[in-house]
Design an enzyme around this catalytic site. Sequence first.
Site, PDB file in Angstrom:
ATOM      1  N   ASP A 272     -45.237   6.756  -8.073  1.00  0.00           N
ATOM      2  CA  ASP A 272     -44.734   5.715  -8.820  1.00  0.00           C
ATOM      3  C   ASP A 272     -44.289   4.591  -7.979  1.00  0.00           C
ATOM      4  O   ASP A 272     -43.796   5.245  -6.941  1.00  0.00           O
ATOM      5  CB  ASP A 272     -43.643   6.032 -10.011  1.00  0.00           C
ATOM      6  CG  ASP A 272     -44.288   6.768 -11.142  1.00  0.00           C
ATOM      7  OD1 ASP A 272     -45.231   6.647 -11.383  1.00  0.00           O
ATOM      8  OD2 ASP A 272     -43.293   7.674 -11.640  1.00  0.00           O
TER       9      ASP A 272
ATOM     10  N   ASP B 102     -49.303   4.800 -15.808  1.00  0.00           N
ATOM     11  CA  ASP B 102     -48.350   4.695 -16.938  1.00  0.00           C
ATOM     12  C   ASP B 102     -48.572   3.564 -17.860  1.00  0.00           C
ATOM     13  O   ASP B 102     -48.227   3.609 -18.901  1.00  0.00           O
ATOM     14  CB  ASP B 102     -46.849   4.806 -16.370  1.00  0.00           C
ATOM     15  CG  ASP B 102     -46.876   6.083 -15.523  1.00  0.00           C
ATOM     16  OD1 ASP B 102     -47.268   7.076 -15.573  1.00  0.00           O
ATOM     17  OD2 ASP B 102     -45.860   5.825 -14.469  1.00  0.00           O
TER      18      ASP B 102
END
Length: 164
Positions: A118, A136
Site C-alpha cells: 500500500d 483497494d
Amino acid sequence: MTPFRLGLAGLLVTLALDQASKLWLYYGTDLVLTQPWRLASFLDFVVVWNRGVSYGMFQQEGGLGRWILVAISVAAAIGLSVWMYRTSSRLLVLALGLIVGGAIGNAIDRIIYGAVFDFVHLHAYGWSWYVFNVADAAIVAGVIGLILDSLRPAERSDGAQPDS
C-alpha cells in the site's frame, strides 16, 4: 461491447494499473529509502506492507494466514467472475470487474511479497485515512457500483419497468 467484455476490460485495466504502479514505485524509484513523498498538503506516498485484510484488520504474521487470505481472494475472484459472466447489467459487470481486478492484484502481492504493498496516504487537518493502493480504490469503487446497481429498479423479463 458485450457486458461481460466491459467487466473483463475493467478487471484487466484495474489489474494492470495496480501492478504497474506497485512495480514502478517499489523497483523503479527510491520511495522505500526516501519516504514519505509529499505530493500535496493532503497526499503522501509511503510504503506500508499490509499483512491483513481491509484497513489492516486481521493481521497475519504467519505463512498459514497469508495463504488463507490468498485462497479467499482467489475464491472470491472466481465467484464474482461467474456472477460477472452471467449478468447483463453494464454497471454491475463493471463494478464486479473492478472488484475482481483489485482482489487479484492484492492476491498477487501476497503471493510474491507475503503482504500487500500500500502506498497512498490521504490526510488533512489532523485526519488521516488508511494507506491504500490502486486495487483497494478499485474495490471500493466496485462496491459503490454494486450498491448503485442494487438501488436501480429491476427490469422484468419482458423488458418493461415494474409499476410503482
